[in-house]
Structures are given as C-alpha cells and as structure tokens.
Design an enzyme around this catalytic site. Structure first.
Site, PDB file in Angstrom:
ATOM      1  N   THR A 326       0.732  -1.259   0.269  1.00  0.00           N
ATOM      2  CA  THR A 326       0.705   0.226   0.297  1.00  0.00           C
ATOM      3  C   THR A 326       0.530   1.403  -0.242  1.00  0.00           C
ATOM      4  O   THR A 326       1.705   1.642   0.055  1.00  0.00           O
ATOM      5  CB  THR A 326      -1.347   0.180   1.542  1.00  0.00           C
ATOM      6  OG1 THR A 326       0.121  -0.023   3.006  1.00  0.00           O
ATOM      7  CG2 THR A 326      -1.742  -1.332   1.697  1.00  0.00           C
ATOM      8  N   CYS A 327       0.332   2.503  -0.155  1.00  0.00           N
ATOM      9  CA  CYS A 327       1.279   3.885   0.056  1.00  0.00           C
ATOM     10  C   CYS A 327       1.201   3.970   1.590  1.00  0.00           C
ATOM     11  O   CYS A 327       1.519   5.552   1.428  1.00  0.00           O
ATOM     12  CB  CYS A 327       0.446   4.624  -1.350  1.00  0.00           C
ATOM     13  SG  CYS A 327       0.096   4.566  -2.259  1.00  0.00           S
ATOM     14  N   ASP A 328       0.981   3.447   2.078  1.00  0.00           N
ATOM     15  CA  ASP A 328       0.701   4.362   3.348  1.00  0.00           C
ATOM     16  C   ASP A 328       2.580   3.611   4.759  1.00  0.00           C
ATOM     17  O   ASP A 328       2.556   2.770   4.046  1.00  0.00           O
ATOM     18  CB  ASP A 328       0.081   3.642   4.061  1.00  0.00           C
ATOM     19  CG  ASP A 328      -0.406   3.754   5.343  1.00  0.00           C
ATOM     20  OD1 ASP A 328       0.834   4.626   5.992  1.00  0.00           O
ATOM     21  OD2 ASP A 328      -1.652   4.303   6.214  1.00  0.00           O
ATOM     22  N   SER A 329       3.331   4.569   4.680  1.00  0.00           N
ATOM     23  CA  SER A 329       4.498   4.578   5.447  1.00  0.00           C
ATOM     24  C   SER A 329       4.471   3.539   6.194  1.00  0.00           C
ATOM     25  O   SER A 329       5.626   3.238   6.662  1.00  0.00           O
ATOM     26  CB  SER A 329       4.779   5.596   5.220  1.00  0.00           C
ATOM     27  OG  SER A 329       4.682   6.745   6.427  1.00  0.00           O
ATOM     28  N   ASN A 366      -6.404   0.060   0.284  1.00  0.00           N
ATOM     29  CA  ASN A 366      -5.899   0.280  -1.091  1.00  0.00           C
ATOM     30  C   ASN A 366      -5.945  -0.382  -2.595  1.00  0.00           C
ATOM     31  O   ASN A 366      -5.124  -0.838  -3.280  1.00  0.00           O
ATOM     32  CB  ASN A 366      -4.364   0.537  -0.859  1.00  0.00           C
ATOM     33  CG  ASN A 366      -3.218   2.142  -1.413  1.00  0.00           C
ATOM     34  OD1 ASN A 366      -2.663   1.686  -1.434  1.00  0.00           O
ATOM     35  ND2 ASN A 366      -4.339   3.185  -1.382  1.00  0.00           N
TER      36      ASN A 366
END
Ligand SMILES: *Cc1c(COP(=O)(O)O)cnc(C)c1O
Length: 381
Positions: A326-329, A366
C-alpha cells in the site's frame, strides 16, 4: 477466498507451477488435526477452539473431524457459523461486553455459557439469560508477564470485583465458574500457574465452589526459529497447579486456544514486487493484509526465500527494511527482516506459522489483499 479443489504436494510445487501474483496461504489439514489431537490427548479438561483466530470453514471442519466439541465465540456471526457447522457443539460466548441484541441472539441459539467482568454487564445477563443449566464465568486479570501483549488492558476484573461478581452469579442461580486469558502467544507456563492460584483465592474469598475453570487461550504457536511451543509442559503445569491450588474443590478445566490450534497449519507466500536500490524489499502483502499481526506482536523469523523456479535462496542473511504494497508508510514489517542477500524481484517470501489472525485481519486497504488459499499435503518447501 475459497479453497481450491486441487491438493498440491507442497508450497514450492504450487509456486513454481502457478507463479501467483497475489499472496497465497497454504493450508495443511493434517497439521491442524495433529495439533488438535495434541490438545485433546494432553490437556487435562475440555478443549474448545477460539473461533476468532481463524474462522475458516476448512479449519473448523478439520477440528471437528479431529474431535473438538466446543467453541469459544465472540460474536453472533461466530455463533451462527458454529451452529451451522457443528449443531451440537458447546458454544461459550466469552466476549465479556455484549449488546442486548447480541445477548438475545445467543439465547435464541441455545448458548449456555457466558463470561463477565463487570457488574453492569452481569446485570444485563441476569436480566436476559435463563438460569437453567447456564454457566456464567467471571473473568479476572493479573499483571503477569509472559505474553506477546497484555489482554488485561481491555478485559478482566480485579480480584475484589471478581469476588463480588462470583457471589452475585452464584446467588442468581447460575453455574458459577471462573475464567482468565494470560495474553496471546504466552510462552511462559508460569503465567498459567499464577492465574490458577489467583482463581482459587477468588473462589475461596467469595465462598463459592466453582464448577469450571477456563484457563483461556494464549498458548503459543511456532514463530521463532529454535523456540518451539512447549504445550506438554504447559499442560503439566496447569494440571499440577490446579490440584495444588484447589485440592478437593478442583473444578473441571477448559482451555480455549486460538493461535496454537491454527497458527502452524498455514504458510504464507508473498511475492517480491521490487528490491529498491538494494535496500528496501517491497512485498505484495503487508500489515494491512495478512501480515497485520506482525506489526502488533513482532516479526516471525521462520522465513525462507525461493526463486520463481522454486530454488531456495541461500545468500548470507542481510537484514532489510520490508514494506507492504500500500501507499501508507506504516505498511512496513517491524524492525529489520532477515532476508538472504540474493533476494530478487519475483521471488517468493515464505513465512511459516501464519494461520492465526491473518486471514481475518486482512483489510483490503488500497485495493490489495486478494489472498489465494491452497491445500497442501506438506508445508515443507
Ligand atoms: C482471543 C481469545 C482467545 C484465543 O487467544 P489465543 O491467544 O489466540 O489462543 C481465547 N479466549 C478469549 C476470551 C479470547 O478473547
């Protein structure tokens, strides 16, 4: 998700032939049956399964086949699942906070065992649950170590409250019992010993002879190399301390393992999407997917990496930072992950012991999280 009909020899055979682009969980039915038999043969009391850890029908059906006859349920969904798959099984509704509609749902489905840890929730049960042949277990907590995280932070009465609850349960005419949960992935048998001794103190102070003592789940599965679960030693401690603490008043024992029952029956294969600048490994699964729990209780280091051709990577271990898709850190596995130095794009990362709190906590955030499920004869690569 659906289990495929074909049975493969082992994960490597499937991966080499199918080259799956989504993560896959490999299920070995005989592994779940073997651990169920270990509990049924070794635990000195009734063995129930905590459905929340993995409510997959393939798991429940194999547990039933192995002889498991009781289930710990926490919601109407889980109660209905068990009533459908095992109509005659004992259902213990051991989520100590329930809405009135949830209580009504359980009563209508003939659930006869409930846990409680507060006066207000007990008042609801007394109002709504018929007394006849019905058990209420008082759940208490202790500040003891040994588990991967502390369950007492949410549930469990203190000793003084537990004493009062137990008196009220007995006076209301229910079968009075006690329960606790030492915390999940508890590797120290001494935690159970402390809890059992405290249960005897609570029963004695309340002046109530309890019918049953439910020693919870918390039994570990195999997450760390070289640290195998010591189930037999834990069973022996529980048996010995129950007799020491209660003597002639020893109650019947119950356990409700989740993780220990299903954890080692599943192996995950995630695929390497990229190795970015030789530093960061990006997988197609992460903490928003089936690896959610690693972010909570720590890394599983029973990891292997195989090439798309099914050949084991054997490079020196080089710890890397590992991200999910996903694009979440925060979608990162905790700490550094021990990968072989020759790990490459397209490889499969195999994580053993992934059956508990994996399929159920997969969020699909996502647009990721599509998970294959494949039956294998053996989990050996
Ligand atoms: C979650 C839970 C279990 C199972 O715990 P594991 O650590 O997976 O064995 C058992 N009982 C209750 C009440 C639970 O909430």
């Amino acid at each position: 998700m659906g289990l495929s009909k074909t049975i493969w020899t082992n994960p490597t055979e499937y991966l080499r032939n199918q080259q799956p682009e989504n993560p896959v969980l490999f299920f070995a039915p005989q592994a779940v049956q073997a651990v169920a038999r270990k509990f049924l043969d070794g635990f000195p009391g009734l063995v129930t399964y905590a459905v929340k850890s993995n409510p997959g029908e393939e798991v429940i059906e194999n547990l039933i086949a192995a002889g498991v006859k009781g289930f710990d349920c926490a919601s109407p969904f889980e109660i209905d699942l068990i009533r459908r798959l095992a109509p005659d099984a004992a259902i213990h509704y051991n989520n100590p906070v329930r809405s009135r509609s949830e209580i009504a749902h359980a009563v209508a489905r003939n659930v006869k065992s409930y846990s409680v840890d507060s006066h207000s929730e007990l008042a609801k049960l007394i109002e709504m649950v018929p007394v006849e042949n019905c058990e209420i277990s008082v759940r208490f907590k202790l500040p003891v170590a040994g588990a991967a995280y502390n369950f007492g932070a949410k549930f469990g009465a203190t000793e003084d409250v537990a004493v009062e609850l137990l008196k009220t349960v007995a006076a209301a005419g229910y079968i009075a019992s006690i329960t606790f949960h030492p915390g999940t992935q508890c590797t120290d048998p001494a935690a159970w010993a402390s809890y059992i001794r405290e249960a005897a103190v609570i029963a004695q102070r309340a002046g109530v002879k309890i019918a049953r003592l439910n020693v919870g789940g918390g039994f570990p599965n195999h997450r760390a190399v070289g640290v195998e679960p010591q189930l037999e030693a834990t069973f022996a401690t529980i048996d010995r301390v129950a007799t020491e603490a209660f003597g002639a008043e020893r109650p019947l024992l119950i356990c409700e393992p989740g993780r220990a029952m299903c954890g080692d029956a599943f192996t995950l294969a995630a695929r390497v999407k990229a190795v970015r600048d030789d530093m960061h490994v990006f997988l197609n699964d992460g903490v928003y997917g089936s690896l959610f729990e690693l972010g909570q209780i720590g890394i599983i280091d029973r990891i292997a990496v195989i090439s798309p051709e099914g050949v084991r990577r054997t490079g020196a271990i080089l710890p890397r930072i590992c991200f999910g898709p996903t694009c979440d850190s925060v979608d990162r596995l905790p700490g550094d992950v021990p990968f072989p130095a020759d790990i490459a794009e397209g490889d499969f990362v195999i994580v053993h012991g992934m059956g508990a709190y994996s399929t159920v906590t997969n969020s699909r955030f996502n647009g990721f999280g599509e998970l294959g499920m494949v039956t294998v004869l053996s989990q050996k690569l």
